[in-house]
Design a protein around this motif. Structure first.
Motif, short mmCIF file in Angstrom:
data_model
loop_
_atom_site.label_atom_id
_atom_site.label_comp_id
_atom_site.label_asym_id
_atom_site.label_seq_id
_atom_site.Cartn_x
_atom_site.Cartn_y
_atom_site.Cartn_z
N GLU A 108 0.83 -1.21 0.00
CA GLU A 108 0.00 0.00 0.00
C GLU A 108 0.86 1.26 0.00
OE1 GLU A 108 -2.48 -0.61 3.39
OE2 GLU A 108 -3.94 -1.84 2.29
N GLU A 109 2.02 1.18 0.65
CA GLU A 109 2.94 2.31 0.63
C GLU A 109 3.47 2.54 -0.78
OE1 GLU A 109 7.24 3.57 2.63
OE2 GLU A 109 6.04 1.97 3.51
N GLU A 110 3.82 1.46 -1.46
CA GLU A 110 4.30 1.57 -2.84
C GLU A 110 3.19 2.06 -3.76
OE1 GLU A 110 7.28 1.50 -3.62
OE2 GLU A 110 8.25 0.43 -1.99
N ARG A 111 1.97 1.61 -3.50
CA ARG A 111 0.83 2.05 -4.29
C ARG A 111 0.60 3.55 -4.11
NH1 ARG A 111 -1.84 3.07 -8.58
NH2 ARG A 111 -4.05 3.48 -8.27
N ALA A 112 0.77 4.04 -2.90
CA ALA A 112 0.59 5.47 -2.64
C ALA A 112 1.60 6.30 -3.43
CB ALA A 112 0.73 5.76 -1.14
N GLU A 168 -10.23 4.13 -6.87
CA GLU A 168 -8.79 4.38 -6.73
C GLU A 168 -7.96 3.12 -6.91
OE1 GLU A 168 -5.51 6.57 -6.61
OE2 GLU A 168 -7.56 7.34 -6.59
N ASP A 169 -8.43 1.98 -6.39
CA ASP A 169 -7.66 0.74 -6.46
C ASP A 169 -8.49 -0.36 -7.09
OD1 ASP A 169 -5.05 1.29 -5.21
OD2 ASP A 169 -6.28 1.79 -3.48
N SER A 170 -8.15 -0.71 -8.30
CA SER A 170 -8.80 -1.82 -8.98
C SER A 170 -7.95 -2.26 -10.15
CB SER A 170 -10.20 -1.42 -9.48
OG SER A 170 -10.09 -0.51 -10.56
N THR A 171 -8.15 -3.50 -10.57
CA THR A 171 -7.41 -4.00 -11.72
C THR A 171 -7.70 -3.17 -12.95
OG1 THR A 171 -7.52 -6.23 -10.80
CG2 THR A 171 -7.00 -6.05 -13.14
N PHE A 172 -8.95 -2.75 -13.11
CA PHE A 172 -9.32 -1.96 -14.28
C PHE A 172 -8.64 -0.59 -14.26
CE2 PHE A 172 -13.06 -4.82 -13.83
CZ PHE A 172 -12.93 -5.47 -15.05
N ARG A 173 -8.52 0.00 -13.07
CA ARG A 173 -7.86 1.31 -12.99
C ARG A 173 -6.38 1.17 -13.33
NH1 ARG A 173 -8.93 6.32 -11.01
NH2 ARG A 173 -7.09 7.60 -10.62
N PHE A 174 -5.74 0.13 -12.83
CA PHE A 174 -4.34 -0.09 -13.15
C PHE A 174 -4.15 -0.18 -14.67
CE2 PHE A 174 -3.21 -2.14 -8.84
CZ PHE A 174 -2.79 -0.91 -8.35
N ALA A 175 -5.01 -0.93 -15.34
CA ALA A 175 -4.91 -1.08 -16.78
C ALA A 175 -5.10 0.26 -17.49
CB ALA A 175 -5.94 -2.09 -17.28
N GLU A 176 -6.03 1.06 -16.98
CA GLU A 176 -6.29 2.37 -17.60
C GLU A 176 -5.13 3.33 -17.36
OE1 GLU A 176 -8.05 4.43 -20.23
OE2 GLU A 176 -9.23 2.76 -19.47
N ALA A 195 9.91 2.78 -12.29
CA ALA A 195 10.47 2.28 -11.03
C ALA A 195 9.37 2.02 -10.01
CB ALA A 195 11.48 3.29 -10.48
N ALA A 196 8.40 2.93 -9.91
CA ALA A 196 7.31 2.78 -8.93
C ALA A 196 6.42 1.58 -9.25
CB ALA A 196 6.48 4.06 -8.89
N GLU A 197 6.18 1.34 -10.53
CA GLU A 197 5.35 0.21 -10.92
C GLU A 197 6.04 -1.12 -10.58
OE1 GLU A 197 3.55 2.85 -14.56
OE2 GLU A 197 4.88 1.17 -15.02
N HIS A 198 7.34 -1.20 -10.84
CA HIS A 198 8.07 -2.41 -10.51
C HIS A 198 8.11 -2.64 -8.99
CE1 HIS A 198 9.51 -2.28 -14.70
NE2 HIS A 198 9.80 -3.55 -14.53
N ALA A 199 8.30 -1.55 -8.24
CA ALA A 199 8.34 -1.67 -6.77
C ALA A 199 6.99 -2.13 -6.23
CB ALA A 199 8.73 -0.33 -6.16
N TYR A 200 5.90 -1.57 -6.76
CA TYR A 200 4.58 -1.99 -6.30
C TYR A 200 4.32 -3.45 -6.65
CZ TYR A 200 -0.35 -2.97 -6.23
OH TYR A 200 -1.56 -3.58 -6.00
N ASN A 201 4.63 -3.85 -7.88
CA ASN A 201 4.37 -5.23 -8.31
C ASN A 201 5.17 -6.23 -7.48
OD1 ASN A 201 2.43 -4.76 -10.25
ND2 ASN A 201 3.87 -4.61 -11.93
N LEU A 234 -2.17 -6.57 -9.79
CA LEU A 234 -0.86 -6.16 -10.28
C LEU A 234 -1.02 -5.03 -11.29
CD1 LEU A 234 0.89 -9.61 -10.82
CD2 LEU A 234 1.05 -8.09 -8.83
N PHE A 235 0.02 -4.21 -11.37
CA PHE A 235 0.00 -3.11 -12.34
C PHE A 235 0.51 -3.67 -13.66
CE2 PHE A 235 0.96 0.70 -14.56
CZ PHE A 235 0.18 1.70 -14.00
N GLU A 236 -0.42 -3.98 -14.55
CA GLU A 236 -0.06 -4.60 -15.82
C GLU A 236 -0.86 -3.99 -16.96
OE1 GLU A 236 1.14 -9.10 -14.38
OE2 GLU A 236 -0.93 -8.67 -14.91
N MET A 237 -0.27 -4.04 -18.16
CA MET A 237 -0.95 -3.57 -19.34
C MET A 237 -1.28 -4.76 -20.23
SD MET A 237 0.36 -0.94 -22.34
CE MET A 237 0.89 0.28 -21.14
N ALA A 238 -2.49 -4.76 -20.75
CA ALA A 238 -2.90 -5.84 -21.65
C ALA A 238 -2.42 -5.53 -23.06
CB ALA A 238 -4.42 -5.99 -21.62
#
Length: 211
Positions: free
Chosen positions: A41-45, A95-103, A149-155, A184-188
């Motif tokens: 959650e800290e990395e997500r912030a 704020e936090d959802s798989t769909f939001r990460f993709a967007e 860097a932030a995406e890799h740290a969160y994942n 996870l923070f991923e792109m389709a």
């Protein structure tokens, strides 16, 4: 002495020891999962803060390109629309959802290519617009690396957390506590590659058919 070693005593002591072990494992697992979730959650912030800046960059980029729609090719207009639609989608998402990460991942790709579109039309910018473009480009130069860097740290943090939530017997504690795996923070697909291909097609068409 015989009474102390009676079957009943052995069962009581053994059962108490087993119960104590179970309670210890429950407490230990719960603490580990909560600590890993707090780190995720800290990395997500941190990532969310960078995305807020990305959204502001995207809005400025849209404002810069919108007045020049008539000068843009069909493919470049699609890129501009992708920016506009992504911003609209994000404004409606939780704020936090798989769909939001993709967007959010899609918006990053659209900003990167949108800047290339703006750069291609920079010669027609006013002095004020040139300054705005320079500010956007400078901000994005920082954000592009920081977001990666932030995406890799969160994942990494989310995967560590999810491992404890899904592996037996730790999954039992997670289920009992109502703790679920984190998205996870991923792109389709290669969205940025597709947008860049459209942009290259637009530029090639302009070069083959100069005004």
């Amino acid at each position: 002495m015989e009474g102390l070693l009676s079957p009943q005593t052995i069962w009581i002591v053994g059962g108490g020891g087993l119960l104590g072990l179970v309670l210890f494992l429950f407490w230990f697992t719960q603490g580990q999962i909560q600590a890993l979730r707090a780190r995720a959650e800290e990395e997500r912030a941190r990532l969310a803060a960078l995305m807020q800046r990305t959204v502001r960059v995207a809005h400025r980029l849209v404002a810069l390109l919108s007045p020049r729609r008539e000068a843009l090719s069909e493919e470049e207009i699609r890129i501009l629309r992708a920016l506009e639609e992504s911003l609209q989608n994000l404004s409606r998402m939780k704020e936090d959802s798989t769909f939001r990460f993709a967007e959010e991942a899609f918006l990053q790709a659209a900003v990167a290519v949108g800047l290339e579109v703006a750069k291609a039309h920079r010669s027609g910018f006013s002095d004020k617009e040139q300054k705005i473009f320079a500010e956007i480009a400078k901000e994005w130069a920082f954000l592009d690396d920081a977001l990666d860097a932030a995406e890799h740290a969160y994942n990494r943090a989310a995967r560590d957390h999810n491992a404890w939530c899904t592996l037996f017997p730790f999954s039992i504690v997670a289920f009992w506590q109502g703790i679920r795996p984190l998205p996870l923070f991923e792109m389709a697909g290669d969205v940025e590659g597709a947008l860049r291909a459209a942009f290259r097609k637009a530029r090639a068409s302009d070069e083959n058919h100069p005004a």
